[in-house]
Design a protein around this motif. Structure first.
Motif, PDB file in Angstrom:
ATOM      1  N   LYS A  60       1.034  -1.584   0.401  1.00  0.00           N
ATOM      2  CA  LYS A  60       0.196   0.181   0.291  1.00  0.00           C
ATOM      3  C   LYS A  60       0.502   1.951  -0.189  1.00  0.00           C
ATOM      4  N   SER A  61       2.035   1.343   1.093  1.00  0.00           N
ATOM      5  CA  SER A  61       2.565   2.300   1.097  1.00  0.00           C
ATOM      6  C   SER A  61       3.648   3.002  -0.530  1.00  0.00           C
ATOM      7  N   ILE A  62       4.109   1.759  -1.069  1.00  0.00           N
ATOM      8  CA  ILE A  62       4.803   1.512  -2.509  1.00  0.00           C
ATOM      9  C   ILE A  62       3.662   2.245  -3.680  1.00  0.00           C
ATOM     10  N   ARG A  63       2.257   2.100  -3.965  1.00  0.00           N
ATOM     11  CA  ARG A  63       0.686   2.627  -4.826  1.00  0.00           C
ATOM     12  C   ARG A  63       0.880   4.087  -4.568  1.00  0.00           C
ATOM     13  N   LYS A  64       1.513   4.112  -3.093  1.00  0.00           N
ATOM     14  CA  LYS A  64       0.854   5.658  -2.743  1.00  0.00           C
ATOM     15  C   LYS A  64       1.387   6.849  -3.386  1.00  0.00           C
ATOM     16  N   GLN A  65       3.014   6.175  -3.450  1.00  0.00           N
ATOM     17  CA  GLN A  65       3.507   6.620  -3.698  1.00  0.00           C
ATOM     18  C   GLN A  65       3.751   7.239  -5.230  1.00  0.00           C
ATOM     19  N   ILE A  66       3.508   6.728  -5.888  1.00  0.00           N
ATOM     20  CA  ILE A  66       3.309   6.081  -7.457  1.00  0.00           C
ATOM     21  C   ILE A  66       2.785   7.355  -7.965  1.00  0.00           C
ATOM     22  N   SER A  67       1.723   7.968  -7.569  1.00  0.00           N
ATOM     23  CA  SER A  67       0.929   9.215  -8.524  1.00  0.00           C
ATOM     24  C   SER A  67       2.327  10.023  -8.272  1.00  0.00           C
ATOM     25  N   GLY A  68       2.804  10.125  -7.504  1.00  0.00           N
ATOM     26  CA  GLY A  68       4.030  11.222  -7.351  1.00  0.00           C
ATOM     27  C   GLY A  68       5.415  10.714  -8.096  1.00  0.00           C
ATOM     28  N   LEU A  69       5.545  10.280  -7.944  1.00  0.00           N
ATOM     29  CA  LEU A  69       6.899   9.661  -9.198  1.00  0.00           C
ATOM     30  C   LEU A  69       6.263   9.916 -10.248  1.00  0.00           C
ATOM     31  N   PHE A  70       5.429   9.701 -11.150  1.00  0.00           N
ATOM     32  CA  PHE A  70       4.666   9.213 -12.286  1.00  0.00           C
ATOM     33  C   PHE A  70       4.473  11.005 -12.360  1.00  0.00           C
ATOM     34  N   LYS A  71       4.489  11.734 -11.614  1.00  0.00           N
ATOM     35  CA  LYS A  71       3.893  13.030 -11.922  1.00  0.00           C
ATOM     36  C   LYS A  71       6.419  13.810 -11.933  1.00  0.00           C
ATOM     37  N   VAL A  72       6.860  13.751 -11.358  1.00  0.00           N
ATOM     38  CA  VAL A  72       8.275  13.545 -11.296  1.00  0.00           C
ATOM     39  C   VAL A  72       8.556  13.741 -13.257  1.00  0.00           C
ATOM     40  N   THR A  73       9.122  11.931 -13.506  1.00  0.00           N
ATOM     41  CA  THR A  73       8.971  11.468 -14.274  1.00  0.00           C
ATOM     42  C   THR A  73       8.525  11.254 -15.362  1.00  0.00           C
ATOM     43  N   PHE A  74       7.041  12.521 -15.639  1.00  0.00           N
ATOM     44  CA  PHE A  74       6.482  12.284 -17.244  1.00  0.00           C
ATOM     45  C   PHE A  74       6.161  14.456 -16.510  1.00  0.00           C
ATOM     46  N   ASP A  75       7.002  15.098 -16.345  1.00  0.00           N
ATOM     47  CA  ASP A  75       7.519  16.735 -16.494  1.00  0.00           C
ATOM     48  C   ASP A  75       7.392  16.886 -17.755  1.00  0.00           C
ATOM     49  N   LYS A  76       6.934  18.145 -18.271  1.00  0.00           N
ATOM     50  CA  LYS A  76       6.722  18.552 -19.101  1.00  0.00           C
ATOM     51  C   LYS A  76       7.938  18.936 -20.072  1.00  0.00           C
TER      52      LYS A  76
END
Length: 286
Positions: free
Chosen positions: A27-43
């Motif tokens: 669960k703790s990893i799943r919560k961090q995934i959205s933030g990781l995606f935002k950083v990874t796919f920054d404009k």
């Protein structure tokens, strides 16, 4: 389609899927995934990704138009891009000194031939499925044991196990190479061997341009904290540095390391020009 993949590649893919599923079950990893995606796919990063993918696509299109092209080579190109090409470009942007030269050297030295032969002649899927996690665990434990003197005996044991495995695989590879030497003389095999080498060499111009851009960007960001809030003056200062350094990462680093420290917020134009003059004198003597 599966036939174009070796048993080692299939086993690696299966273990990667298992690992990803396991991580997603926490669960703790799943919560961090959205933030990781935002950083990874920054404009800004998406622009970088597009440039890298576009460059590789142009190289691949040229290869596609050649008489040597076959669809089976897409797998080798994709594997090279994921594990070498993309990572090398990202590290170039991170401005790691000497990284590009190191990667090029790694791709043309003699051990590449040995690694290619070892990857070409693999074991059965069951054996590969067992070997990958076992070797991964031993390698991780060896890295940990190497850092602590009290684990020196364990480090020696892990090193012995890894060397023994390497020798066994090398023996099996040599044996199969002797009996299946005709495979090595096929044009497709030669092209598969050359793909990572040629692609790595062709990527050097892009990687160097990314390294230069990153070096300038890093320098100008640091300079902005030591310059007046005058955009016109800042552009003038930056243009002077670009005019002197051009495409030389070495010169950019010299200015950053030796002359940036001499700048301050309320510095007059004459003082900045004096710094530039000293910089020019230094690079003329190097």
């Amino acid at each position: 389609m599966v036939s174009i993949f070796t048993t080692r590649e299939i086993a690696t893919a299966i273990w990667m899927i298992i690992f990803i599923v396991f991580c997603l079950s926490i669960k703790s990893i799943r919560k961090q995934i959205s933030g990781l995606f935002k950083v990874t796919f920054d404009k800004k990063l998406m622009i970088l990704y597009s440039i890298i993918i576009g460059y590789v696509a142009i190289i691949t299109y040229g290869f596609y138009k050649s008489i040597f092209w076959k669809n089976i080579f897409l797998k080798d190109i994709l594997v090279w891009f994921i594990f070498t090409g993309f990572i090398t470009c990202i590290n170039a942007v991170m401005n790691k000194e000497g990284y590009i030269k190191k990667k090029v050297y790694e791709n043309i030295k003699i051990t590449v031939i040995i690694e290619f032969l070892i990857s070409m002649f693999t074991f059965s899927l069951v054996v590969e499925m067992i070997m990958i996690p076992v070797l991964s665990i031993i390698a991780i434990m060896d890295v940990i044991a190497e850092r602590e003197e009290k684990y020196e005996s364990a480090h020696k044991l892990f090193q012995f196990l890894l060397v023994t495995y390497g020798l066994v695989v090398l023996y099996q590879t040599i044996q199969r190479t002797i009996f299946e030497y005709r495979e090595l003389y096929k044009l497709d095999t030669v092209i598969c061997f050359l793909i990572p080498i040629v692609y790595t060499l062709l990527m050097v111009p892009l990687e160097y341009c990314l390294e230069v851009f990153s070096a300038y960007q890093s320098l100008f960001i640091r300079m902005s904290f030591k310059e007046k809030d005058d955009k016109k003056l800042q552009r003038k200062n930056h243009f002077q540095i670009i005019k002197i350094c051009r495409l030389s990462v070495k010169r950019i680093r010299i200015f950053r390391n030796n002359y940036l420290v001499k700048m301050y917020k309320m510095m007059r134009e004459e003082e900045f020009q004096s710094i530039i003059d000293d910089f020019i004198k230094e690079i003329k003597n190097t």
